[in-house]
Write a protein that holds these residues in place. Structure first.
Motif, PDB file in Angstrom:
ATOM      1  N   LEU A 143      -7.994   3.310  -6.240  1.00  0.00           N
ATOM      2  CA  LEU A 143      -6.580   3.599  -5.986  1.00  0.00           C
ATOM      3  C   LEU A 143      -5.950   2.546  -5.085  1.00  0.00           C
ATOM      4  CD1 LEU A 143      -6.887   7.472  -5.540  1.00  0.00           C
ATOM      5  CD2 LEU A 143      -5.755   6.280  -7.423  1.00  0.00           C
ATOM      6  N   LEU A 144      -6.714   2.006  -4.153  1.00  0.00           N
ATOM      7  CA  LEU A 144      -6.192   0.953  -3.282  1.00  0.00           C
ATOM      8  C   LEU A 144      -5.892  -0.331  -4.053  1.00  0.00           C
ATOM      9  CD1 LEU A 144      -8.473   1.431  -0.150  1.00  0.00           C
ATOM     10  CD2 LEU A 144      -5.974   1.589  -0.146  1.00  0.00           C
ATOM     11  N   THR A 145      -6.685  -0.610  -5.044  1.00  0.00           N
ATOM     12  CA  THR A 145      -6.520  -1.862  -5.795  1.00  0.00           C
ATOM     13  C   THR A 145      -5.613  -1.725  -7.012  1.00  0.00           C
ATOM     14  OG1 THR A 145      -8.570  -1.385  -7.016  1.00  0.00           O
ATOM     15  CG2 THR A 145      -8.742  -2.777  -5.047  1.00  0.00           C
ATOM     16  N   ASN A 146      -5.442  -0.495  -7.507  1.00  0.00           N
ATOM     17  CA  ASN A 146      -4.680  -0.315  -8.750  1.00  0.00           C
ATOM     18  C   ASN A 146      -3.434   0.540  -8.610  1.00  0.00           C
ATOM     19  OD1 ASN A 146      -6.579  -1.790 -10.328  1.00  0.00           O
ATOM     20  ND2 ASN A 146      -7.927  -0.003 -10.336  1.00  0.00           N
ATOM     21  N   SER A 147      -3.025   0.816  -7.378  1.00  0.00           N
ATOM     22  CA  SER A 147      -1.804   1.596  -7.173  1.00  0.00           C
ATOM     23  C   SER A 147      -1.146   1.173  -5.866  1.00  0.00           C
ATOM     24  CB  SER A 147      -2.134   3.101  -7.128  1.00  0.00           C
ATOM     25  OG  SER A 147      -2.673   3.470  -5.862  1.00  0.00           O
ATOM     26  N   ASP A 148       0.092   1.644  -5.676  1.00  0.00           N
ATOM     27  CA  ASP A 148       0.822   1.393  -4.431  1.00  0.00           C
ATOM     28  C   ASP A 148       0.903   2.657  -3.579  1.00  0.00           C
ATOM     29  OD1 ASP A 148       1.384  -1.320  -4.991  1.00  0.00           O
ATOM     30  OD2 ASP A 148       2.997  -0.705  -6.346  1.00  0.00           O
ATOM     31  N   LEU A 149       0.034   3.620  -3.850  1.00  0.00           N
ATOM     32  CA  LEU A 149       0.042   4.866  -3.091  1.00  0.00           C
ATOM     33  C   LEU A 149      -0.305   4.596  -1.632  1.00  0.00           C
ATOM     34  CD1 LEU A 149      -1.907   7.142  -5.622  1.00  0.00           C
ATOM     35  CD2 LEU A 149       0.545   7.253  -5.110  1.00  0.00           C
ATOM     36  N   SER A 150       0.271   5.430  -0.756  1.00  0.00           N
ATOM     37  CA  SER A 150      -0.042   5.299   0.669  1.00  0.00           C
ATOM     38  C   SER A 150      -1.451   5.813   0.942  1.00  0.00           C
ATOM     39  CB  SER A 150       0.955   6.106   1.494  1.00  0.00           C
ATOM     40  OG  SER A 150       0.759   7.498   1.279  1.00  0.00           O
ATOM     41  N   ILE A 151      -1.970   5.483   2.112  1.00  0.00           N
ATOM     42  CA  ILE A 151      -3.325   5.943   2.484  1.00  0.00           C
ATOM     43  C   ILE A 151      -3.379   7.465   2.505  1.00  0.00           C
ATOM     44  CG2 ILE A 151      -5.153   5.809   4.209  1.00  0.00           C
ATOM     45  CD1 ILE A 151      -4.453   3.162   2.788  1.00  0.00           C
ATOM     46  N   SER A 152      -2.334   8.104   2.985  1.00  0.00           N
ATOM     47  CA  SER A 152      -2.304   9.571   3.028  1.00  0.00           C
ATOM     48  C   SER A 152      -2.334  10.157   1.626  1.00  0.00           C
ATOM     49  CB  SER A 152      -1.060  10.054   3.770  1.00  0.00           C
ATOM     50  OG  SER A 152      -1.124   9.671   5.121  1.00  0.00           O
ATOM     51  N   GLU A 153      -1.558   9.549   0.719  1.00  0.00           N
ATOM     52  CA  GLU A 153      -1.529  10.045  -0.667  1.00  0.00           C
ATOM     53  C   GLU A 153      -2.892   9.857  -1.343  1.00  0.00           C
ATOM     54  OE1 GLU A 153       3.117   9.322  -2.022  1.00  0.00           O
ATOM     55  OE2 GLU A 153       1.783   7.588  -1.840  1.00  0.00           O
TER      56      GLU A 153
ATOM     57  N   GLY B 227     -16.639  -2.595   6.581  1.00  0.00           N
ATOM     58  CA  GLY B 227     -16.396  -3.360   7.797  1.00  0.00           C
ATOM     59  C   GLY B 227     -14.935  -3.676   8.019  1.00  0.00           C
ATOM     60  N   THR B 228     -14.062  -3.071   7.204  1.00  0.00           N
ATOM     61  CA  THR B 228     -12.627  -3.316   7.345  1.00  0.00           C
ATOM     62  C   THR B 228     -11.845  -2.026   7.117  1.00  0.00           C
ATOM     63  OG1 THR B 228     -10.824  -4.751   6.620  1.00  0.00           O
ATOM     64  CG2 THR B 228     -12.276  -3.900   4.907  1.00  0.00           C
ATOM     65  N   THR B 229     -10.538  -2.050   7.351  1.00  0.00           N
ATOM     66  CA  THR B 229      -9.689  -0.869   7.163  1.00  0.00           C
ATOM     67  C   THR B 229      -9.207  -0.805   5.721  1.00  0.00           C
ATOM     68  OG1 THR B 229      -7.658  -2.047   7.713  1.00  0.00           O
ATOM     69  CG2 THR B 229      -8.893  -1.060   9.546  1.00  0.00           C
ATOM     70  N   PRO B 230      -8.716   0.363   5.275  1.00  0.00           N
ATOM     71  CA  PRO B 230      -8.178   0.465   3.905  1.00  0.00           C
ATOM     72  C   PRO B 230      -7.032  -0.516   3.654  1.00  0.00           C
ATOM     73  CG  PRO B 230      -8.525   2.645   4.820  1.00  0.00           C
ATOM     74  CD  PRO B 230      -8.761   1.687   5.929  1.00  0.00           C
ATOM     75  N   ASN B 231      -6.113  -0.624   4.631  1.00  0.00           N
ATOM     76  CA  ASN B 231      -4.970  -1.528   4.447  1.00  0.00           C
ATOM     77  C   ASN B 231      -5.417  -2.980   4.346  1.00  0.00           C
ATOM     78  OD1 ASN B 231      -2.791   0.283   4.317  1.00  0.00           O
ATOM     79  ND2 ASN B 231      -2.801   0.540   6.552  1.00  0.00           N
ATOM     80  N   GLN B 232      -6.398  -3.354   5.167  1.00  0.00           N
ATOM     81  CA  GLN B 232      -6.897  -4.722   5.116  1.00  0.00           C
ATOM     82  C   GLN B 232      -7.644  -4.982   3.803  1.00  0.00           C
ATOM     83  OE1 GLN B 232      -6.189  -7.078   7.562  1.00  0.00           O
ATOM     84  NE2 GLN B 232      -6.990  -8.469   5.974  1.00  0.00           N
ATOM     85  N   PHE B 233      -8.364  -3.974   3.340  1.00  0.00           N
ATOM     86  CA  PHE B 233      -9.075  -4.080   2.059  1.00  0.00           C
ATOM     87  C   PHE B 233      -8.088  -4.333   0.928  1.00  0.00           C
ATOM     88  CE2 PHE B 233     -10.576  -2.135  -1.885  1.00  0.00           C
ATOM     89  CZ  PHE B 233     -11.824  -2.709  -2.030  1.00  0.00           C
ATOM     90  N   ARG B 234      -6.994  -3.557   0.933  1.00  0.00           N
ATOM     91  CA  ARG B 234      -5.961  -3.729  -0.100  1.00  0.00           C
ATOM     92  C   ARG B 234      -5.338  -5.125  -0.020  1.00  0.00           C
ATOM     93  NH1 ARG B 234      -1.584   0.890  -0.419  1.00  0.00           N
ATOM     94  NH2 ARG B 234      -2.697   1.576  -2.308  1.00  0.00           N
ATOM     95  N   LYS B 235      -5.025  -5.553   1.189  1.00  0.00           N
ATOM     96  CA  LYS B 235      -4.409  -6.863   1.393  1.00  0.00           C
ATOM     97  C   LYS B 235      -5.342  -7.979   0.926  1.00  0.00           C
ATOM     98  CE  LYS B 235      -2.541  -9.860   5.019  1.00  0.00           C
ATOM     99  NZ  LYS B 235      -2.322 -10.036   6.474  1.00  0.00           N
ATOM    100  N   ASP B 236      -6.604  -7.897   1.316  1.00  0.00           N
ATOM    101  CA  ASP B 236      -7.577  -8.922   0.924  1.00  0.00           C
ATOM    102  C   ASP B 236      -7.739  -8.974  -0.594  1.00  0.00           C
ATOM    103  OD1 ASP B 236      -7.946  -9.465   3.586  1.00  0.00           O
ATOM    104  OD2 ASP B 236      -9.850  -8.374   3.754  1.00  0.00           O
ATOM    105  N   TYR B 237      -7.726  -7.821  -1.215  1.00  0.00           N
ATOM    106  CA  TYR B 237      -7.883  -7.762  -2.668  1.00  0.00           C
ATOM    107  C   TYR B 237      -6.699  -8.431  -3.364  1.00  0.00           C
ATOM    108  CZ  TYR B 237      -8.129  -5.934  -7.415  1.00  0.00           C
ATOM    109  OH  TYR B 237      -8.153  -5.826  -8.782  1.00  0.00           O
ATOM    110  N   LYS B 238      -5.499  -8.104  -2.909  1.00  0.00           N
ATOM    111  CA  LYS B 238      -4.300  -8.685  -3.533  1.00  0.00           C
ATOM    112  C   LYS B 238      -4.273 -10.202  -3.343  1.00  0.00           C
ATOM    113  CE  LYS B 238      -1.295  -4.626  -3.402  1.00  0.00           C
ATOM    114  NZ  LYS B 238      -0.036  -4.039  -2.870  1.00  0.00           N
ATOM    115  N   GLU B 239      -4.661 -10.664  -2.169  1.00  0.00           N
ATOM    116  CA  GLU B 239      -4.676 -12.102  -1.917  1.00  0.00           C
ATOM    117  C   GLU B 239      -5.708 -12.814  -2.794  1.00  0.00           C
ATOM    118  OE1 GLU B 239      -5.335 -12.541   2.250  1.00  0.00           O
ATOM    119  OE2 GLU B 239      -3.241 -12.087   2.794  1.00  0.00           O
ATOM    120  N   SER B 240      -6.866 -12.204  -2.956  1.00  0.00           N
ATOM    121  CA  SER B 240      -7.912 -12.812  -3.789  1.00  0.00           C
ATOM    122  C   SER B 240      -7.490 -12.852  -5.248  1.00  0.00           C
ATOM    123  CB  SER B 240      -9.235 -12.062  -3.632  1.00  0.00           C
ATOM    124  OG  SER B 240      -9.140 -10.745  -4.132  1.00  0.00           O
TER     125      SER B 240
END
Length: 348
Positions: free
Chosen positions: A294-304, A326-339
Motif C-alpha cells: 500500500l505504501l508503494t502502490n497508493s497515496d493512502l495516509s499511514i493511518s488509512e 530500519g526506517t519509517t513508513p514515510n521514509q520507505f515510501r519516499k525512498d521507493y518513489k525516488e528509486s
C-alpha cells in the motif's frame, strides 16, 4: 466386474498370483516383485516386498478399465493390514461379510480378519488409485519383538497379540502428515536393489511407528487431537484465506481455528508445516507485506493503511517498520518513489 483370487503368501507369491490371474509377467529385484497392469485391464503397477520380522509392503498404483476385485482368500491367518489411500479410493470388506468400507483419499484403515477369512479389495473402474498397504504377519512379528506392548493402547496390544486371528478388527481415520511425508519419500527414492530393500524396510518400521502414534491420537476427543492429518491441509489453507481477506478486522486465532474446523494446536502445527512459522508470525508478516504494498502502490495516509491492515496505532506501525527495515513508513515510501524515478530516467 472382474474378480481374481489370491491364494498365496508371502507378498512375492501374491504378486506372482495376481500376475498369473491377469495373464501377465512380473519382475523381481532383490526380493521386490513388480507387475505391470496389462493394457487390456488398465494401466499402472503393483509392487510387493517382504522383510524379516514379519513386515511387508504392497504398493498399488493403478487404474482399471472395469471394476476389479482382488480376493485374498489363502486358507491361513491373514496378515494385519494398514491401508493408506493416497489417491482415488479403495473399497474393502471381509471375506465373511457383506459390509463394504469405502476408504477415500487421505484416509487410512487398520484391518484384521477373523480366523482364515480373508480380505476383498475392490478398485473402481477409470479411477486412478494409489494405495499403500503395510502388512504384518503377527506371529512372526510377535516372535521378533521381545519387549511387551504395555505402552500401546489395550485394543492395539490385543490386536498385535492375536496371532491366531480370533477377532475381527477395523479402524479408520485420516493419515497424518508424518505418514504422508514417508509416502512421498518412498515414491521419490531412486536407488535400487539392496539399498532400496534396506531403505523400504526402514520405512516400513517408520510407518508402523507413526501409525501407532496416530491411532493413539485418534482416541482423543476431536478438539484434543495433536497430529495434523493430510486431509486438514485444506483447512489450514482456508485459515490463510481468512487471515488475508479479513486482515483489517481479524478474529482471534482460536475463533479462526474454530471457523475452519480445527483446534488451535492443529492450526499452529499446520502453519509450522507450511510456512515454518506460528500463526501470529504469519499474521505479522502478512500485515507488513500489505503495508509495503500500500505504501508503494497508493497515496493512502499511514493511518488509512493502518486501518486496512488492522493496526490502529500510528506509532506501532512506525515501530513495526523500523524493526523490519530500519526506517519509517514515510521514509520507505519516499525512498521507493525516488528509486523508481531514477530507474525510469535510466531506461529513457
Amino acid at each position: 466386474m472382474k474378480s481374481i483370487k489370491v491364494k498365496s503368501l508371502p507378498l512375492g507369491d501374491v504378486i506372482k498370483n495376481i500376475a498369473s490371474e491377469l495373464n501377465t509377467v512380473f519382475t523381481e529385484h532383490c526380493e521386490e516383485y513388480v507387475l505391470k497392469i496389462p493394457d487390456e485391464y488398465g494401466k499402472g503397477e503393483i509392487r510387493g516386498i517382504n522383510f524379516e520380522g514379519g513386515l511387508g509392503i504392497l504398493l498399488y498404483d493403478c487404474q482399471f478399465l472395469e471394476d476389479l476385485e482382488i480376493q485374498f482368500v489363502v486358507n491361513e491367518v491373514h496378515p494385519l493390514k494398514f491401508l493408506y489411500c493416497i489417491e482415488g479410493e479403495l473399497l474393502h470388506r471381509f471375506e465373511n461379510d457383506t459390509v463394504e468400507h469405502n476408504i477415500k483419499q487421505f484416509q487410512e484403515a487398520i484391518v484384521a480378519s477373523e480366523k482364515h477369512n480373508g480380505h476383498i479389495l475392490r478398485f473402481k473402474k477409470n479411477v486412478k488409485s494409489k494405495v499403500n498397504s503395510l502388512e504384518i504377519s503377527r506371529n512372526t512379528f510377535r516372535n521378533k519383538i521381545s519387549c511387551n506392548l504395555k505402552s500401546v493402547d489395550k485394543k492395539l496390544n490385543d490386536l498385535f497379540s492375536d496371532t491366531l486371528a480370533k477377532k475381527t478388527f477395523y479402524h479408520e481415520g485420516f493419515y497424518s502428515l508424518q505418514l504422508s511425508n514417508i509416502f512421498d519419500e518412498m515414491k521419490n527414492f531412486k536407488e535400487e536393489d539392496f539399498i532400496r530393500k534396506l531403505y523400504l524396510e526402514g520405512k516400513a518400521y517408520e510407518m508402523l511407528t507413526k501409525q501407532i502414534l496416530l491411532y493413539h491420537d485418534d482416541l482423543n476427543d476431536l478438539n484434543k487431537t495433536v497430529l495434523l492429518r493430510q486431509s486438514e491441509i485444506r483447512q489450514i489453507k482456508s485459515a490463510v484465506a481468512i487471515i488475508e481477506d479479513e486482515i483489517a478486522k481479524l478474529d482471534k486465532i482460536d475463533i479462526i481455528a474454530s471457523r475452519v474446523g480445527l483446534n488451535v494446536n492443529k492450526m499452529q502445527e499446520g502453519f509450522q508445516y507450511l510456512f515454518s512459522k506460528t500463526v501470529n508470525a504469519y499474521i505479522q508478516d502478512y500485515r507488513f507485506k500489505k503495508m509495503q504494498e500500500l505504501l508503494t502502490n497508493s497515496d493512502l495516509s499511514i493511518s488509512e493503511i493502518g486501518d486496512l491492515v488492522g493496526l490502529s496505532s500510528k506509532s506501532y506501525i512506525s515501530k513495526v517498520f523500523k524493526d523490519k527495515t530500519g526506517t519509517t513508513p514515510n521514509q520507505f515510501r519516499k525512498d521507493y518513489k525516488e528509486s523508481m524515478t531514477k530507474l525510469r530516467k535510466k531506461n529513457l
